[in-house]
Write a protein that holds these residues in place. Structure first.
Motif: not given
Lengths: 316, 280
Positions: A287, A290-291, A293-296
């Motif tokens: 969890d 995944n969170k 990985k979305k941030i640059k």
């Protein structure tokens, strides 16, 4: 039956033994109802004991010799683990393990402090106390992860960095400082998990990251309760008070925003059900990853540094 | 030669000490030399006979290092908030109050801007007299802000460390100051602003394991105790006798962790030289 029983676990273990005896009897006798009510009683007792644990009792659970260690979690949570060795300068520190593995099918770098379970393995692992080459090996593996853009997961479980003559000669302080510096700007996501003991700079040396998770029954502080007692009280006898004063549990640290999330442990602690503990942790790791990985990555590093800059309480 | 002449210096009477006006004379901790206060000041608080470096505070370092009246202090009154409500044999709040009263300082570091032979710098100077120069939230925050100032102004950063390590009475918050200051130093490095770390007696624990060891140039004063674990802890843990000179500046130089050792009397000129080299 567990080999090591903590004082406050005794009433629970006794009831459990009774149940297992009754279960044997139940083959010939009809005592199903009694067993059931006893099982309920255990649950109640366990809830009661574990909701009122003192900080010192939590320290004891964190040190329980049957608690899952880094390699147990790696084995239970990941697949395809390949252990990598050595810092390429001096040697291979056995108190620090690490390597590539797959979490939920994706490659990650897992790194952690490793204790032993008996005298022999504890000597081999130096009781989970790292030398400078351990910190440098960890950094080498993190740089490897950075190069191939793989996230890093670190597991903290150490009674401290090794206070040895050679450790000082090879720059224990420099090795830790260098890791704090480099981890602050490592260009891949880092998740830190405190799984047992988080003793001071020795733990923090692999503990800078984007998300700091902490298992329910762990401690993390600037000093161990025993050493704190010996310095401030000038006696080893005040460890309970020192543990209280240091506010070193997950519940304490989340209030100071030092950790981000508490990882629940199975009833009675991770050592009572290591498989269950690993399942819970695995879900949370997936969890969180995944969170992240979305941030640059540039934003992530900025947030990471800011997170640590926000730590501290002072008056102006 | 007379057979009754003393071959060794005799036992000195204690009463002699009392005749010396209080505060005018100081005895060298190392060689026993009696030094006049003015002489000590002239020698940058070192013994003219054996070069022993006295432990001095931030005010003395400001006097030694900075051009006259150039040091402007920042965040002077930042104070500990006792976030843990920490009590051991004495409440932490009281310890802080006492330290403030005894030292006239508000915590274990003073930060500010100033000029060193005309070079603008940002400096953080630690005081061992304030709870052993220990690093808690205030020290961490003040150093982080000093680094921020350095980035903003592009003035080189100088940190003079003199600290027993992280402050126990703020628990994990103190520990996090290691990460906080080190994280901030990555930004300074990115901005390509030089950082000179000066390690003095003593620099141990969390302070060594963070900013003190992270200078672009690490300088140490002679004979300073510098290390991670304290000598007593190491002796206890290993059961071994510590080698002579262990964890001194000279030892660290030999092992490759500091760039050079500098006598306090030459500190200003050496730092100026470095600042010149970075600037031109």
């Amino acid at each position: 039956m567990p080999k090591t029983i903590l004082e406050f676990e005794k009433p629970i273990i006794e009831l459990e033994q009774k149940i297992s005896e009754m279960k044997k009897l139940s083959e010939t006798l009809d005592i199903e109802d009694e067993i059931k009510s006893l099982e309920e009683k255990i649950q109640q007792l366990q809830d009661q004991i574990y909701s009122n644990l003192s900080r010192w009792q939590i320290v004891q659970i964190a040190r329980h010799p049957e608690r899952p260690y880094t390699l147990d979690y790696i084995q239970k949570i990941t697949t395809d683990f390949i252990e990598l060795h050595g810092d390429r300068y001096f040697g291979d520190d056995k108190a620090l393990v690490g390597g590539f593995a797959k979490l939920n099918g994706e490659t990650v770098m897992v790194i952690g402090q490793q204790k032993g379970r008996d005298t022999k393995s504890n000597l081999y692992r130096n009781f989970g106390m790292m030398n400078p080459e351990g910190y440098r090996k960890a950094l080498r593996l993190m740089k490897l992860a950075e190069k191939f853009e793989k996230p890093v997961i670190t597991f903290l479980d150490t009674p401290g960095a090794y206070p040895g003559i050679e450790a000082e000669e090879r720059g224990q302080a420099e090795a830790i400082a260098r890791n704090l510096f480099e981890m602050s700007k490592l260009r891949v996501p880092i998740i830190v998990v405190i799984i047992g003991e988080g003793a001071s700079g020795g733990a923090l040396g692999i503990g800078v990251g984007d998300r700091i998770l902490m298992l329910e029954y762990c401690w993390y502080s600037v000093i161990s309760p025993e050493s704190c007692s010996s310095i401030l009280w000038r006696s080893w006898d005040y460890k309970e008070q020192a543990a209280e004063a240091l506010k070193l549990t997950a519940k304490d640290l989340i209030q100071f925003n030092i950790i981000d999330r508490i990882v629940p442990e199975p009833r009675g602690g991770a050592h009572r059900n290591p498989d269950q503990a690993a399942i819970i942790l695995k879900e949370i790791l997936i969890d969180e990853l995944n969170k992240l990985k979305k941030i640059k990555i540039d934003k992530l590093i900025e947030m990471r540094i800011q997170k640590f800059l926000n730590m501290g309480v002072y008056l102006e | 030669m007379a057979w009754f002449r003393r071959s060794k210096s005799g036992i000195e009477s204690d009463s002699k000490k009392k005749e010396i006006p209080d505060g005018m004379w100081t005895k060298c901790d190392k060689c026993g030399e009696i030094i006049h206060k003015k002489q000590l000041e002239q020698n940058a608080f070192t013994c003219q006979k054996c070069n022993f470096h006295f432990r001095i505070g931030s005010s003395e370092y400001i006097q030694i290092l900075f051009d006259e009246k150039s040091f402007k202090e920042m965040d002077k009154k930042m104070m500990s908030a006792d976030p843990l409500n920490f009590v051991d044999t004495k409440p932490y709040k009281e310890r802080v109050k006492e330290a403030i009263k005894n030292t006239g300082l508000y915590d274990a570091v003073r930060t500010g801007t100033g000029k060193i032979n005309g070079h603008n710098v940002v400096a953080a100077i630690m005081d061992f007299s304030f709870i052993g120069g220990s690093m808690g939230s205030v020290v961490g925050e003040k150093i982080a802000r000093a680094i921020q100032k350095s980035i903003k102004t592009k003035y080189p950063l100088i940190i003079i460390s003199k600290s027993g390590g992280a402050r126990m009475m703020e628990g994990a918050l103190s520990l996090m100051q290691l990460a906080k200051t080190s994280a901030m130093l990555t930004k300074l490095a990115e901005a390509k602003v030089p950082y000179i770390s000066i390690l003095t007696d003593p620099t141990t624990g969390g302070t060594t394991a963070s900013y003190a060891m992270l200078g672009d140039v690490n300088i140490a004063e002679p004979g300073a105790l510098i290390g991670f674990a304290g000598p007593r802890v190491i002796k206890q843990a290993t059961g071994k006798d510590l080698p002579p000179g262990f964890q001194t500046s000279e030892f660290l130089l030999e092992k490759g962790f500091i760039d050079f050792i500098c006598h306090r009397k030459e500190l200003k000129s050496k730092v100026t030289q470095l600042l010149d080299l970075f600037a031109s």
